[in-house]
Design an enzyme around this catalytic site. Structure first.
Site, PDB file in Angstrom:
ATOM      1  N   ASP A  34     -19.476  -8.385  13.858  1.00  0.00           N
ATOM      2  CA  ASP A  34     -18.033  -8.998  14.032  1.00  0.00           C
ATOM      3  C   ASP A  34     -17.889  -9.963  15.391  1.00  0.00           C
ATOM      4  OD1 ASP A  34     -17.709  -7.976  11.195  1.00  0.00           O
ATOM      5  OD2 ASP A  34     -15.814  -6.349  12.538  1.00  0.00           O
ATOM      6  N   TYR A  35     -19.100  -9.632  15.875  1.00  0.00           N
ATOM      7  CA  TYR A  35     -18.810  -9.683  17.547  1.00  0.00           C
ATOM      8  C   TYR A  35     -19.766 -11.679  16.929  1.00  0.00           C
ATOM      9  CZ  TYR A  35     -20.336 -11.712  22.343  1.00  0.00           C
ATOM     10  OH  TYR A  35     -20.369 -12.134  23.312  1.00  0.00           O
ATOM     11  N   ASP A  38     -17.793 -13.910  15.254  1.00  0.00           N
ATOM     12  CA  ASP A  38     -16.767 -14.599  15.968  1.00  0.00           C
ATOM     13  C   ASP A  38     -17.321 -15.625  16.514  1.00  0.00           C
ATOM     14  OD1 ASP A  38     -15.099 -13.146  14.364  1.00  0.00           O
ATOM     15  OD2 ASP A  38     -15.275 -11.870  16.606  1.00  0.00           O
ATOM     16  N   SER A  83       4.757 -12.018 -17.783  1.00  0.00           N
ATOM     17  CA  SER A  83       4.232 -10.453 -17.030  1.00  0.00           C
ATOM     18  C   SER A  83       3.568  -9.682 -17.975  1.00  0.00           C
ATOM     19  CB  SER A  83       6.129 -10.036 -16.702  1.00  0.00           C
ATOM     20  OG  SER A  83       6.744 -10.148 -17.894  1.00  0.00           O
ATOM     21  N   LEU A  84       3.461  -8.160 -17.966  1.00  0.00           N
ATOM     22  CA  LEU A  84       2.777  -7.462 -19.117  1.00  0.00           C
ATOM     23  C   LEU A  84       3.886  -6.412 -19.151  1.00  0.00           C
ATOM     24  CD1 LEU A  84      -0.734  -6.638 -17.155  1.00  0.00           C
ATOM     25  CD2 LEU A  84       0.322  -8.248 -19.338  1.00  0.00           C
ATOM     26  N   GLU A 113      -8.360  -2.504 -16.593  1.00  0.00           N
ATOM     27  CA  GLU A 113      -8.902  -3.107 -15.113  1.00  0.00           C
ATOM     28  C   GLU A 113      -7.638  -2.053 -14.416  1.00  0.00           C
ATOM     29  OE1 GLU A 113      -8.831  -7.063 -14.949  1.00  0.00           O
ATOM     30  OE2 GLU A 113      -9.577  -7.632 -16.975  1.00  0.00           O
ATOM     31  N   LYS A 115      -4.272  -1.638 -12.320  1.00  0.00           N
ATOM     32  CA  LYS A 115      -3.039  -2.838 -11.753  1.00  0.00           C
ATOM     33  C   LYS A 115      -3.105  -2.359 -10.024  1.00  0.00           C
ATOM     34  CE  LYS A 115       1.327  -3.142 -13.703  1.00  0.00           C
ATOM     35  NZ  LYS A 115       1.773  -3.752 -12.597  1.00  0.00           N
ATOM     36  N   ASP A 117      -1.439  -3.177  -7.364  1.00  0.00           N
ATOM     37  CA  ASP A 117       0.257  -3.488  -6.663  1.00  0.00           C
ATOM     38  C   ASP A 117       0.287  -3.925  -5.375  1.00  0.00           C
ATOM     39  OD1 ASP A 117       3.155  -2.442  -6.717  1.00  0.00           O
ATOM     40  OD2 ASP A 117       2.510  -0.647  -5.873  1.00  0.00           O
ATOM     41  N   ARG A 136       4.132 -16.355  -8.960  1.00  0.00           N
ATOM     42  CA  ARG A 136       4.435 -16.430 -10.267  1.00  0.00           C
ATOM     43  C   ARG A 136       6.245 -16.699  -9.971  1.00  0.00           C
ATOM     44  NH1 ARG A 136       3.399 -12.408 -14.261  1.00  0.00           N
ATOM     45  NH2 ARG A 136       2.870 -11.228 -12.440  1.00  0.00           N
ATOM     46  N   GLU A 173      -3.783 -11.240  -7.904  1.00  0.00           N
ATOM     47  CA  GLU A 173      -2.651 -10.582  -7.435  1.00  0.00           C
ATOM     48  C   GLU A 173      -3.088 -10.173  -5.866  1.00  0.00           C
ATOM     49  OE1 GLU A 173       0.802  -8.165  -8.390  1.00  0.00           O
ATOM     50  OE2 GLU A 173      -1.037  -9.371  -9.537  1.00  0.00           O
ATOM     51  N   TYR A 225      -8.270 -12.876 -11.575  1.00  0.00           N
ATOM     52  CA  TYR A 225      -8.549 -11.919 -12.831  1.00  0.00           C
ATOM     53  C   TYR A 225      -8.882 -12.930 -14.151  1.00  0.00           C
ATOM     54  CZ  TYR A 225      -3.826  -9.709 -11.787  1.00  0.00           C
ATOM     55  OH  TYR A 225      -2.755 -10.078 -11.724  1.00  0.00           O
ATOM     56  N   LYS A 292      -7.214  -5.057 -22.765  1.00  0.00           N
ATOM     57  CA  LYS A 292      -6.876  -5.567 -22.898  1.00  0.00           C
ATOM     58  C   LYS A 292      -7.226  -6.341 -23.642  1.00  0.00           C
ATOM     59  CE  LYS A 292      -5.763  -8.493 -18.588  1.00  0.00           C
ATOM     60  NZ  LYS A 292      -6.647  -9.690 -16.978  1.00  0.00           N
ATOM     61  N   LYS A 316       1.356   3.335 -16.676  1.00  0.00           N
ATOM     62  CA  LYS A 316       1.883   3.043 -15.245  1.00  0.00           C
ATOM     63  C   LYS A 316       2.058   4.296 -14.485  1.00  0.00           C
ATOM     64  CE  LYS A 316       4.242  -0.165 -12.751  1.00  0.00           C
ATOM     65  NZ  LYS A 316       5.243  -0.672 -12.309  1.00  0.00           N
ATOM     66  N   CYS A 410      13.567  12.517  26.684  1.00  0.00           N
ATOM     67  CA  CYS A 410      12.095  12.316  26.447  1.00  0.00           C
ATOM     68  C   CYS A 410      10.649  13.794  26.598  1.00  0.00           C
ATOM     69  CB  CYS A 410      10.989  11.483  27.346  1.00  0.00           C
ATOM     70  SG  CYS A 410       9.338  10.682  27.190  1.00  0.00           S
ATOM     71  N   CYS A 413       8.565  12.598  29.313  1.00  0.00           N
ATOM     72  CA  CYS A 413       9.111  13.115  31.020  1.00  0.00           C
ATOM     73  C   CYS A 413      10.104  13.307  31.396  1.00  0.00           C
ATOM     74  CB  CYS A 413       8.731  11.086  31.487  1.00  0.00           C
ATOM     75  SG  CYS A 413       9.999  10.096  31.157  1.00  0.00           S
ATOM     76  N   CYS A 428      13.390   6.055  25.875  1.00  0.00           N
ATOM     77  CA  CYS A 428      12.934   6.653  26.839  1.00  0.00           C
ATOM     78  C   CYS A 428      12.477   6.055  27.760  1.00  0.00           C
ATOM     79  CB  CYS A 428      11.604   7.327  27.130  1.00  0.00           C
ATOM     80  SG  CYS A 428      10.887   7.646  28.676  1.00  0.00           S
ATOM     81  N   CYS A 434       6.098   6.929  32.862  1.00  0.00           N
ATOM     82  CA  CYS A 434       6.498   7.899  30.966  1.00  0.00           C
ATOM     83  C   CYS A 434       4.657   8.213  31.051  1.00  0.00           C
ATOM     84  CB  CYS A 434       7.805   7.361  30.485  1.00  0.00           C
ATOM     85  SG  CYS A 434       7.070   8.219  28.763  1.00  0.00           S
TER      86      CYS A 434
END
Length: 671
Positions: A34-35, A38, A83-84, A113, A115, A117, A136, A173, A225, A292, A316, A410, A413, A428, A434
């Site tokens: 990642d470094y 970047d 929609s399905l 496949e 589904k 969310d 949509r 999605e 898809y 499908k 579902k 708290c 503290c 607090c 704290c």
């Protein structure tokens, strides 16, 4: 560096970063750290700033966002987004397959496949370049959220290869990864805000945010898809997905069993039952399985109803919840002092894991549920790492249970808690004494989006505070390497890196320093607005409530929080110490800034050749103007490109607003 050298480097870096982005976000096979990624991205950004004429329209730097969209244009779908039909039972799924058998005499192959969310999306590519992304909406038209979709790293800005059609639309999605959702909610709780309900709604809401840089900061991902082209290129759905993967799309993986062929209802239910058992091992939420018909000719024969295709259905899963005993309630303290109650439960299996704790959010939630220690409670895992209590099994309540008395002091503290009128959280107020607040504020200050101090993390902060080396973030700037060397697990190199990281943070710009102060409700975007408006910390600290609320999009809650923060002598003293240490507490004038557009409200519409939309917006701000997304009586000027919306043009003409092209804009600012 010559222009030719710059052009070559920009092209090479862009190509290399696109490759690594695909390896990481689509193939889950990173080739560099990642470094290193970047660092290469920063190098490309610097080159593009120095030589903007060579910046590619598909540059990887677009992934960080920055475009602001006030109003999302509504655009008709070229092909309706349906929609399905849903089912929750094996019998209904069997009926679906029987109906297909009556219409299709030949053998039928199915594709199963996951589904996902999330939020449905349709993305158009022309000549391999991402040109438009629509929600949509109502199925016939959707909102243009292209600027936000460009920030999602698993969605290619430019397709691979050269065998794709001149124009294609791919649908899928967009969803939020569970780990990112949990971190986002934890941050909201610490900031004293209500946590989001679930990843699906959060993903959908994020896609409609006006500032694309916020969208870029959230953990959105996407599976695509369904391909639409003018001339059909494939015989079946499974084949189309294999080709889409070659073009660079993130599609359901057969290797991971996210997609599979099936010949009959038994094979379909093998897939359904497998994922009902294993779905909680996924890094994202699914709420079922899509089945499908694979063959496109058979799909054509089956056709559509008014709302759904007759060749597909979704099975579902039922929401999973369990009942267990509430043993106790404890309270956690966030960096802003916000108190979060946590239910400690009799361990129980839920969604593939053992659950011992669940979130209760605040006192109102406990009262609403009529919760009592000793109750049997219903627990649901709604996409959060920590599940939530959603109700009480009153049939099992013993008669002697007492209502919960919310904490008055708290837990860390013992300071008496406060709750301001109209707010859900208790707090607090002992923010300087704290321990969790002290450590949390320093951890926020050193975080990547604030001061980005290399070599330090949460464990380092805990160690420094526990050893008495620091008690606030200003203390960081008086640390000496000799103080760090005696600490456990602190080598010479580690100590030197921390000291150098602290020194390097003195060059971090004002808006990030302001964000790092950890003022309640002052996130990245608000910090940027306040920094640009007031220009320096002294003017901001002296600002009245009225002056603060006069700033665009700054409401009374934010204004009150800012004035409260700077009315505390201890906090002002901390800021003064950091000023003396050399941190950036004023906006640095950029080269080429002017007041040529001072006071002008400008709308941008259409597509441009000379500049990107983001570059025009940055130039407007650089020369003193203000960007808005909609035309009104307050609009002074419109910069129009190709494809300017006809409704905007008509409204501008009706209001007498001047419309100029990008070349006239360049002359106006002297570019």
């Amino acid at each position: 560096m010559t222009k030719e050298e710059a052009k070559s480097q920009i092209e090479e870096l862009s190509k290399e970063l696109m490759h690594h982005n695909h390896q990481y976000y689509v193939l889950d096979n990173p080739e560099i750290s990642d470094y290193d990624f970047d660092q290469k991205l920063k190098q490309l950004q610097k080159l593009e700033e120095a030589f903007p004429e060579f910046k590619l329209s598909t540059s990887p730097t677009q992934r960080v966002g920055g475009d602001v969209t006030k109003n999302f244009e509504t655009v008709p779908h070229k092909t309706r987004m349906l929609s399905l039909a849903n089912t929750y039972s094996k019998e209904e799924l069997e009926d679906f397959i029987k109906r297909i058998g009556k219409s299709i005499s030949d053998p039928v192959e199915f594709v199963c496949e996951l589904k996902y969310d999330g939020a449905a999306i349709g993305i158009t590519y022309k000549n391999g370049i991402l040109t438009r992304a629509l929600t949509r909406g109502d199925g016939t038209q959707g909102d243009d959220i292209t600027a936000n979709v460009r920030t999602i790293r698993s969605i290619p800005l430019q397709l691979h290869g050269n065998d794709f059609p001149e124009e294609l639309e791919i649908r899928g999605e967009i969803f939020m990864l569970l780990e990112g959702f949990a971190k986002l909610n934890q941050q909201r709780i610490e900031d004293g805000e209500e946590p989001f309900a679930n990843p699906r709604n959060t993903a959908s809401g994020t896609l409609k945010m006006q500032d694309s840089s916020i969208v870029a900061s959230r953990s959105l991902d996407c599976f695509l898809y369904y391909i639409l082209t003018d001339d059909r290129m494939f015989d079946n759905h499974f084949e189309s997905m294999q080709k889409a993967a070659q073009w660079g799309f993130k599609v359901p993986s057969a290797e991971k069993n996210y997609i599979a062929k099936a010949k009959n209802v038994d094979e379909i239910f093998d897939f359904i039952n497998y994922w009902e058992e294993h779905r909680h091992e996924l890094p994202f939420e699914i709420d079922g399985i899509v089945v499908k018909v694979n063959d496109y000719a058979q799909q054509d024969k089956l056709g559509f109803t008014a709302k759904s295709p007759r060749w597909a259905i979704s099975y579902k899963y039922k929401a999973e919840q369990v009942s267990t005993k509430l043993n106790s309630i404890t309270y956690q303290v966030g960096r802003t002092g916000a108190i979060t109650p946590v239910a400690n439960l009799e361990p129980v299996q839920l969604a593939g894991t053992t659950v011992k704790r669940a979130s209760l959010h605040n006192a109102d939630q406990i009262e609403k549920l009529d919760l009592r220690v000793g109750d049997h409670v219903y627990v649901e895992k709604g996409g959060e790492i920590i599940p939530k209590v959603i109700g009480v099994d009153f049939d099992q309540r013993p008669p002697d249970l007492e209502p919960v008395k919310y904490a008055t002091h708290c837990p860390e503290c013992n300071t008496e808690l406060i709750r301001k009128e109209g707010e859900a959280q208790h707090y607090c107020p002992n923010d300087d004494g704290c321990p969790p607040q002290i450590k949390g504020r320093i951890q926020h200050f050193i975080s990547r989006k604030a001061m980005d101090i290399e070599g330090m993390g949460g464990e380092t902060v805990d160690q420094f505070v526990n050893e008495g080396l620091i008690s606030n973030y200003a203390d960081l700037y008086t640390l000496q390497k000799e103080q760090l060397l005696p600490l456990e697990r602190m080598a010479e190199k580690s100590a030197q890196n921390i000291i150098e990281g602290i020194e390097a943070s003195k060059s971090i710009p004002f808006e990030r320093v302001l964000f790092g102060l950890g003022i309640r409700y002052v996130g990245e975007t608000v910090a940027k607005k306040l920094a640009r408006h007031f220009a320096n910390i002294d003017t901001l600290m002296a600002a009245s409530l009225e002056e603060l609320t006069n700033v665009d999009e700054i409401g009374s809650r934010i204004a009150e929080s800012v004035t409260t923060f700077f009315s505390d002598p201890a906090k002002v003293g901390t800021v003064e110490r950091m000023k003396l240490a050399g941190l950036q507490f004023e906006v640095v004038q950029q080269e080429g800034e002017s007041t040529k557009l001072d006071g002008k409200t400008i709308v941008i519409s259409g597509n441009f050749e000379r500049y990107s939309r983001k570059e025009i917006k940055e130039l407007i701000e650089k020369h003193g103007g203000k960007n808005t997304g909609s035309v009104s009586g307050k609009t002074d000027l419109i910069v129009a490109g190709e494809g300017m919306g006809p409704s905007k043009r008509k409204k501008a003409e009706d209001l007498g607003v001047k419309i100029i092209d990008e070349n006239e804009f360049a002359e106006l600012i002297g570019d």
